[in-house]
Design a protein around this motif. Structure first.
Motif, PDB file in Angstrom:
ATOM      1  N   UNK A 172       0.880  -0.921   0.112  1.00 19.60           N
ATOM      2  CA  UNK A 172      -0.197  -0.073   0.176  1.00 19.60           C
ATOM      3  C   UNK A 172       1.056   1.115  -0.200  1.00 19.60           C
ATOM      4  N   UNK A 173       1.997   1.002   1.047  1.00 14.23           N
ATOM      5  CA  UNK A 173       3.047   2.889   0.797  1.00 14.23           C
ATOM      6  C   UNK A 173       3.070   2.662  -0.470  1.00 14.23           C
ATOM      7  N   UNK A 219       1.211  -3.622  -7.873  1.00 13.07           N
ATOM      8  CA  UNK A 219       1.643  -3.944  -6.342  1.00 13.07           C
ATOM      9  C   UNK A 219       0.008  -5.647  -6.580  1.00 13.07           C
ATOM     10  N   UNK A 220       0.641  -6.368  -6.580  1.00 11.86           N
ATOM     11  CA  UNK A 220      -0.286  -7.801  -6.801  1.00 11.86           C
ATOM     12  C   UNK A 220      -1.340  -7.703  -5.335  1.00 11.86           C
ATOM     13  N   UNK A 267      -9.635   5.238  -2.982  1.00 10.85           N
ATOM     14  CA  UNK A 267      -9.151   6.657  -2.512  1.00 10.85           C
ATOM     15  C   UNK A 267      -7.650   7.022  -1.986  1.00 10.85           C
ATOM     16  N   UNK A 268      -7.984   5.557  -1.210  1.00 14.66           N
ATOM     17  CA  UNK A 268      -6.104   6.043  -0.204  1.00 14.66           C
ATOM     18  C   UNK A 268      -4.787   5.844  -2.005  1.00 14.66           C
ATOM     19  N   UNK A 269      -4.746   4.968  -2.741  1.00 15.89           N
ATOM     20  CA  UNK A 269      -4.311   4.966  -3.846  1.00 15.89           C
ATOM     21  C   UNK A 269      -4.667   5.925  -5.021  1.00 15.89           C
ATOM     22  N   UNK A 270      -3.956   6.804  -5.168  1.00 17.62           N
ATOM     23  CA  UNK A 270      -4.313   8.559  -5.458  1.00 17.62           C
ATOM     24  C   UNK A 270      -3.654   8.190  -7.290  1.00 17.62           C
ATOM     25  N   UNK A 271      -2.410   7.993  -7.454  1.00 20.26           N
ATOM     26  CA  UNK A 271      -1.600   7.729  -8.717  1.00 20.26           C
ATOM     27  C   UNK A 271      -0.461   6.398  -8.872  1.00 20.26           C
ATOM     28  N   UNK A 272       0.675   6.450 -10.098  1.00 19.09           N
ATOM     29  CA  UNK A 272       0.933   5.699 -10.241  1.00 19.09           C
ATOM     30  C   UNK A 272       2.516   5.987  -8.813  1.00 19.09           C
ATOM     31  N   UNK A 273       2.562   4.744  -8.047  1.00 17.28           N
ATOM     32  CA  UNK A 273       3.148   5.469  -6.725  1.00 17.28           C
ATOM     33  C   UNK A 273       2.965   6.175  -6.079  1.00 17.28           C
ATOM     34  N   UNK A 332      -2.838  -1.927 -15.343  1.00 20.40           N
ATOM     35  CA  UNK A 332      -2.983  -1.868 -16.417  1.00 20.40           C
ATOM     36  C   UNK A 332      -3.544  -0.509 -16.544  1.00 20.40           C
ATOM     37  N   UNK A 333      -2.584   0.396 -15.813  1.00 15.48           N
ATOM     38  CA  UNK A 333      -3.608   1.755 -14.969  1.00 15.48           C
ATOM     39  C   UNK A 333      -2.408   2.240 -15.089  1.00 15.48           C
ATOM     40  N   UNK A 334      -2.846   3.400 -14.368  1.00 17.99           N
ATOM     41  CA  UNK A 334      -2.238   4.153 -12.944  1.00 17.99           C
ATOM     42  C   UNK A 334      -2.472   3.854 -11.951  1.00 17.99           C
ATOM     43  N   UNK A 335      -3.458   3.204 -11.587  1.00 14.50           N
ATOM     44  CA  UNK A 335      -3.921   2.254 -10.714  1.00 14.50           C
ATOM     45  C   UNK A 335      -5.032   1.554 -11.137  1.00 14.50           C
ATOM     46  N   UNK A 336      -4.713   0.778  -9.757  1.00 18.98           N
ATOM     47  CA  UNK A 336      -5.404  -0.582 -10.226  1.00 18.98           C
ATOM     48  C   UNK A 336      -7.505  -0.479 -10.413  1.00 18.98           C
ATOM     49  N   UNK A 337      -7.387  -0.555 -11.544  1.00 21.80           N
ATOM     50  CA  UNK A 337      -8.627  -0.440 -11.790  1.00 21.80           C
ATOM     51  C   UNK A 337     -10.175  -1.070 -12.051  1.00 21.80           C
ATOM     52  N   UNK A 338     -11.192  -0.728 -10.951  1.00 21.56           N
ATOM     53  CA  UNK A 338     -12.676  -1.693 -10.936  1.00 21.56           C
ATOM     54  C   UNK A 338     -13.619  -1.835 -12.148  1.00 21.56           C
ATOM     55  N   UNK A 339     -13.438  -2.311 -12.332  1.00 20.92           N
ATOM     56  CA  UNK A 339     -14.403  -2.815 -13.769  1.00 20.92           C
ATOM     57  C   UNK A 339     -15.929  -2.732 -13.784  1.00 20.92           C
TER      58      UNK A 339
END
Ligand SMILES: Cc1cc2nc3c(=O)[nH]c(=O)nc-3n(C[C@H](O)[C@H](O)[C@H](O)COP(=O)(O)OP(=O)(O)OC[C@H]3O[C@@H](n4cnc5c(N)ncnc54)[C@H](O)[C@@H]3O)c2cc1C
Length: 297
Positions: free
Chosen positions: A117-118, A124-125, A152-158, A216-223
């Protein structure tokens, strides 16, 4: 001699008290936390990061604890992949499958979900299964704690929304009430960064299916569209009760919608085109596996 600008010394702050760790982070907002070190030490070794202050979290017992809380599980940020697999594999099967694909036994023994998460890498798997379970991340500072949806915690790549005085305390997650899957494509079988991945969870209690794309995107993506589509099919054909197979055309359409949700780029690990295609396959495949398990369950 030219000055590289790198600090000549690193101050390492150590404590076995959670309260003191939070106070230290408040007093040293520049301090970089270290848990398993499997991301941070790589950054240091390649000279991509030169922190002046490191905050060692490995001695804090609270971070390594997990237990039930208000119908959910609260899992400390310092729980390693190896422990998650061994101790929580039955309750968090999707996250456990993903954890088994992380690195090697050595990495799984050291690396933590809090560290995943950090780092907040799109590859990140641990993240897609957390997204597919609507997990919440608990952040703490000396001023108090707050909980925030992982999406919301993950806001972008890394990038994540941790404030300078905060640490990740834990994540909160609903235990599985149905089958969960995680599938990852890599250029070899182990020790590999995902070319793309998909986590899928069937939630019979709320009659829904959730899926999240990784890498496959800047963050994980819900479908979301694929999820709405398949929920409609399962309801319309009364498949939750009858447990009949999902019609092949619906599996295909689900795969297409997963594929459309991805926002990949071309990079050294794979092309955007390949990732789109592969995610369509993973969508159909993981739904087929999970629904088969539900039918047999
Ligand atoms: C050989 C190798 C193979 C790998 N394979 C995979 C893989 O297959 N899949 C995968 O997803 N990852 C992989 N990784 C990356 C890494 O193992 C994971 O991201 C792991 O989850 C990091 O956890 P850690 O505890 O080691 O984090 P650390 O390296 O200690 O920290 C990572 C980041 O999180 C921050 N952090 C850690 N804990 C906290 C906290 N409690 N509060 C606030 N910030 C915190 C740190 O400051 C740092 O920025 C691999 C790494 C290596 C070296």
């Amino acid at each position: 001699m030219a000055d590289s600008g790198a600090p000549s010394t690193v101050e390492v702050l150590q404590t076995d008290s959670w309260e003191e760790a939070l106070a230290l982070k408040g007093a040293h907002p520049e301090a970089v936390p270290i848990a398993g070190g499997t991301d941070l030490m790589v950054e240091l070794n390649f000279d991509r990061a030169r922190p002046r202050v490191i905050l060692d979290l490995t001695r804090i017992p609270e971070l390594t604890e997990w237990g039930p809380e208000n119908g959910r599980l609260r899992v400390g940020a310092g729980v390693t992949y190896a422990r998650l697999i061994a101790e929580l594999g039955d309750r968090l099967p999707g996250l456990a499958i993903a954890s088994r694909t992380v690195g090697s036994p050595q990495i799984r023994n050291r690396g933590t979900i809090g560290g995943n998460l950090g780092t907040a890498s799109p590859a990140g798997d641990g993240l897609p299964p957390l997204f597919a379970s609507d997990a919440e991340v608990e952040l703490a500072s000396s001023a108090g704690t707050r909980r925030i949806a992982v999406g919301e915690f993950v806001t972008g790549p890394k990038q994540n929304c941790l404030a300078d005085d905060e640490l990740i305390a834990a994540f909160h997650i609903v235990p599985a009430d149905g089958p969960q899957e995680f599938a990852k494509i890599g250029t070899r079988n182990a020790m590999v960064i995902a070319v793309c991945s998909l986590a899928l969870a069937i939630w019979p209690d709320r009659r829904s299916v959730a899926a999240c794309i990784g890498s496959a995107g800047p963050t994980p993506i819900r479908t979301s569209e694929a999820e709405r589509f398949i929920a409609g099919v399962l309801d319309e054909h009364d498949l939750w009760s009858s447990r009949r197979p999902v019609p092949a055309a619906a599996l295909d359409r689900f795969g297409e919608l997963v594929e459309h949700a991805a926002r990949p780029i071309d990079d050294v690990r794979g092309t955007a085109r390949y990732r789109h295609h592969a995610l369509g396959v993973l969508g159909r495949r993981t739904l087929t596996w999970a629904w088969e398990a539900y039918r047999c369950g």
